[in-house]
Design a protein around this motif. Structure first.
Motif, PDB file in Angstrom:
ATOM      1  N   GLU A  39       0.836  -1.205   0.000  1.00  0.00           N
ATOM      2  CA  GLU A  39       0.000   0.000   0.000  1.00  0.00           C
ATOM      3  C   GLU A  39       0.869   1.253   0.000  1.00  0.00           C
ATOM      4  N   PRO A  40       0.693   2.159  -0.969  1.00  0.00           N
ATOM      5  CA  PRO A  40       1.436   3.413  -0.948  1.00  0.00           C
ATOM      6  C   PRO A  40       0.857   4.357   0.102  1.00  0.00           C
ATOM      7  N   THR A  41       1.732   5.118   0.761  1.00  0.00           N
ATOM      8  CA  THR A  41       1.274   6.087   1.760  1.00  0.00           C
ATOM      9  C   THR A  41       1.551   7.523   1.331  1.00  0.00           C
ATOM     10  N   THR A  42       2.218   7.700   0.187  1.00  0.00           N
ATOM     11  CA  THR A  42       2.535   9.032  -0.329  1.00  0.00           C
ATOM     12  C   THR A  42       2.252   9.055  -1.830  1.00  0.00           C
ATOM     13  N   ALA A  43       2.166  10.270  -2.379  1.00  0.00           N
ATOM     14  CA  ALA A  43       1.947  10.405  -3.826  1.00  0.00           C
ATOM     15  C   ALA A  43       3.110   9.828  -4.631  1.00  0.00           C
ATOM     16  N   PRO A  44       4.390  10.073  -4.246  1.00  0.00           N
ATOM     17  CA  PRO A  44       5.488   9.448  -5.000  1.00  0.00           C
ATOM     18  C   PRO A  44       5.449   7.920  -4.941  1.00  0.00           C
ATOM     19  N   ALA A  45       5.059   7.370  -3.796  1.00  0.00           N
ATOM     20  CA  ALA A  45       4.961   5.920  -3.690  1.00  0.00           C
ATOM     21  C   ALA A  45       3.863   5.381  -4.608  1.00  0.00           C
ATOM     22  N   LEU A  49       4.271   2.697  -7.712  1.00  0.00           N
ATOM     23  CA  LEU A  49       3.472   1.483  -7.886  1.00  0.00           C
ATOM     24  C   LEU A  49       2.724   1.487  -9.211  1.00  0.00           C
ATOM     25  N   ASP A  50       2.291   2.656  -9.663  1.00  0.00           N
ATOM     26  CA  ASP A  50       1.648   2.747 -10.973  1.00  0.00           C
ATOM     27  C   ASP A  50       2.642   2.361 -12.070  1.00  0.00           C
ATOM     28  N   ARG A  51       3.880   2.836 -11.935  1.00  0.00           N
ATOM     29  CA  ARG A  51       4.927   2.484 -12.898  1.00  0.00           C
ATOM     30  C   ARG A  51       5.179   0.975 -12.864  1.00  0.00           C
ATOM     31  N   ALA A  52       5.198   0.418 -11.647  1.00  0.00           N
ATOM     32  CA  ALA A  52       5.437  -1.013 -11.512  1.00  0.00           C
ATOM     33  C   ALA A  52       4.334  -1.823 -12.179  1.00  0.00           C
ATOM     34  N   TRP A  53       3.096  -1.363 -12.068  1.00  0.00           N
ATOM     35  CA  TRP A  53       1.989  -2.079 -12.695  1.00  0.00           C
ATOM     36  C   TRP A  53       2.199  -2.161 -14.208  1.00  0.00           C
ATOM     37  N   THR A  54       2.634  -1.053 -14.804  1.00  0.00           N
ATOM     38  CA  THR A  54       2.915  -1.039 -16.237  1.00  0.00           C
ATOM     39  C   THR A  54       4.033  -2.020 -16.581  1.00  0.00           C
ATOM     40  N   PHE A  55       5.078  -2.020 -15.765  1.00  0.00           N
ATOM     41  CA  PHE A  55       6.194  -2.938 -16.002  1.00  0.00           C
ATOM     42  C   PHE A  55       5.734  -4.395 -15.953  1.00  0.00           C
ATOM     43  N   HIS A  56       4.961  -4.738 -14.946  1.00  0.00           N
ATOM     44  CA  HIS A  56       4.565  -6.136 -14.778  1.00  0.00           C
ATOM     45  C   HIS A  56       3.576  -6.594 -15.849  1.00  0.00           C
ATOM     46  N   GLN A  57       2.876  -5.671 -16.470  1.00  0.00           N
ATOM     47  CA  GLN A  57       2.025  -6.061 -17.592  1.00  0.00           C
ATOM     48  C   GLN A  57       2.862  -6.401 -18.821  1.00  0.00           C
ATOM     49  N   ALA A  58       4.073  -5.824 -18.889  1.00  0.00           N
ATOM     50  CA  ALA A  58       4.927  -6.027 -20.064  1.00  0.00           C
ATOM     51  C   ALA A  58       5.918  -7.171 -19.896  1.00  0.00           C
ATOM     52  N   VAL A  59       6.277  -7.497 -18.653  1.00  0.00           N
ATOM     53  CA  VAL A  59       7.343  -8.471 -18.406  1.00  0.00           C
ATOM     54  C   VAL A  59       6.827  -9.593 -17.506  1.00  0.00           C
ATOM     55  N   GLY A  76      -7.979   6.686  -0.973  1.00  0.00           N
ATOM     56  CA  GLY A  76      -7.772   7.149  -2.337  1.00  0.00           C
ATOM     57  C   GLY A  76      -6.582   6.527  -3.032  1.00  0.00           C
ATOM     58  N   HIS A  77      -5.719   5.860  -2.292  1.00  0.00           N
ATOM     59  CA  HIS A  77      -4.592   5.178  -2.901  1.00  0.00           C
ATOM     60  C   HIS A  77      -5.039   3.823  -3.475  1.00  0.00           C
ATOM     61  N   THR A  78      -4.150   3.220  -4.243  1.00  0.00           N
ATOM     62  CA  THR A  78      -4.429   1.919  -4.828  1.00  0.00           C
ATOM     63  C   THR A  78      -3.334   0.944  -4.412  1.00  0.00           C
ATOM     64  N   GLU A 151      10.750   0.553  -9.946  1.00  0.00           N
ATOM     65  CA  GLU A 151      11.296   1.677 -10.699  1.00  0.00           C
ATOM     66  C   GLU A 151      11.704   1.310 -12.122  1.00  0.00           C
ATOM     67  N   TYR A 152      11.558   0.057 -12.518  1.00  0.00           N
ATOM     68  CA  TYR A 152      11.872  -0.325 -13.895  1.00  0.00           C
ATOM     69  C   TYR A 152      10.942   0.431 -14.841  1.00  0.00           C
ATOM     70  N   ARG A 153      11.468   0.785 -16.008  1.00  0.00           N
ATOM     71  CA  ARG A 153      10.665   1.609 -16.909  1.00  0.00           C
ATOM     72  C   ARG A 153      11.112   1.409 -18.356  1.00  0.00           C
ATOM     73  N   PRO A 154      10.302   1.873 -19.329  1.00  0.00           N
ATOM     74  CA  PRO A 154      10.711   1.756 -20.733  1.00  0.00           C
ATOM     75  C   PRO A 154      11.987   2.551 -20.991  1.00  0.00           C
ATOM     76  N   GLY A 155      12.817   2.019 -21.868  1.00  0.00           N
ATOM     77  CA  GLY A 155      14.054   2.703 -22.196  1.00  0.00           C
ATOM     78  C   GLY A 155      14.345   2.607 -23.691  1.00  0.00           C
ATOM     79  N   PRO A 156      15.324   3.394 -24.148  1.00  0.00           N
ATOM     80  CA  PRO A 156      16.137   4.310 -23.341  1.00  0.00           C
ATOM     81  C   PRO A 156      15.388   5.584 -22.996  1.00  0.00           C
ATOM     82  N   PHE A 157      15.913   6.309 -21.995  1.00  0.00           N
ATOM     83  CA  PHE A 157      15.347   7.604 -21.647  1.00  0.00           C
ATOM     84  C   PHE A 157      16.457   8.510 -21.136  1.00  0.00           C
TER      85      PHE A 157
END
Length: 243
Positions: A39-45, A49-59, A76-78, A151-157
C-alpha cells in the motif's frame, strides 16, 4: 488498512518503515493461499506502484514475482496484490548466510537473475534501482525471486532528475547525472554488480568466482557505457561461456 484487509483474510505480517513510502502486509486468504499486499502512503509511492503495474504487464518471468491485481483503498490510494513468496532479502543478515552456500547454488541464483533480465530486455525495459534488496532467497528451496522492481521503466530515456533512485553499490555513473542517457547498457552495469556482489565472500576471500568471470564483470561495469557489453544478451552469453 489492516481492518480493511481483514475483508480479504488474516493479516499475519506487517512491513513498515520502508524507504519506498509503502506499508506492506502478508495476508492469508480463507482458502489458505497467501498474498503480499503493498500500500502506498505518499503520492510518490503511488506513482512508483503505478509504474510497476505497467512494467509487470509487459514483463513476465518465473523469477519475477508478478502483480496480480490492484485494490482501491479508502484513502484514495491503490494497493497492489502479489503472491506471497517465502524467503529472506539478501539486503541484510541473510546475505552472509547466502555467501556460505555451495558455489553451484550461487551461480544458479545469478543465472536466474540474468535470465529474468533477458525478458526485461526483450520488453524494451531498463532496470532502475536493482540491488540486493530485490533478491528474495528461499534457502529451503534454493530459489531466488525478484521483488520490488517498481522503478523499472521503458528505455532508453534521458534522466530528468539529479539522480535515479538506487543503491550506490549497484548504480552506474550515468545514473547520477541529469541529462544522461539511461539505456540497456545501464542495466548491464547493474547485472555486473549483481554478479560481483553475489560472488563476494567473507573471511578475507573477496571473490569466489574465476578470473574469467571477473574479466566479464569488469567489462560489464566499466564507467564508460560504450565500453560495456551492448546488452543483456551479450553479457549473459559472455557470462555463461565463462561459467
Amino acid at each position: 488498512m489492516k481492518s480493511y484487509l481483514r475483508t480479504m483474510g488474516e493479516v499475519f505480517r506487517t512491513f513498515r518503515d520502508q524507504d519506498s513510502g509503502c506499508v506492506s502486509y502478508g495476508v492469508q486468504l480463507p482458502d489458505g493461499e497467501r498474498r503480499f499486499v503493498k500500500e502506498p502512503t505518499t503520492a510518490p509511492a503511488q506513482a512508483s506502484l503505478d509504474r510497476a503495474w505497467t512494467f509487470h504487464q509487459a514483463v513476465r518471468h518465473p523469477a519475477i514475482v508478478p502483480q496480480l491485481h490492484r485494490i482501491p483503498m479508502p484513502n484514495g490510494h491503490t494497493a497492489t496484490v502479489m503472491p506471497w513468496r517465502p524467503g529472506e532479502s539478501l539486503y541484510g543478515p541473510a546475505r552472509a548466510r547466502f555467501r556460505t552456500l555451495p558455489l553451484a547454488s550461487v551461480l544458479r541464483a545469478i543465472d536466474r537473475v540474468l535470465d529474468a533480465h533477458l525478458a526485461v530486455e526483450a520488453a524494451a525495459m531498463v532496470a532502475v534501482d536493482l540491488y540486493d534488496g530485490a533478491f528474495l532467497y528461499d534457502f529451503s528451496a534454493n530459489a531466488l525471486h525478484l521483488v520490488d522492481l517498481d522503478e523499472y521503466r521503458p528505455g532508453p530515456f534521458v534522466l530528468q532528475d539529479d539522480r535515479l533512485p538506487g543503491s550506490a553499490r549497484f548504480m552506474a555513473p550515468e545514473e547520477w547525472h541529469r541529462g544522461a542517457l539511461i539505456d540497456i547498457r545501464t542495466t548491464v552495469h547493474a547485472l555486473g554488480r549483481t554478479a560481483h556482489v553475489l560472488l563476494e565472500a567473507d573471511a578475507g576471500q573477496p571473490w569466489r568466482g574465476t578470473a574469467h568471470q571477473l574479466t566479464v564483470v569488469e567489462r560489464a561495469t566499466r564507467a564508460d557505457p560504450a565500453e560495456r557489453f551492448t546488452g543483456v544478451r551479450e553479457f549473459t552469453d559472455a557470462w555463461r561461456a565463462a561459467t
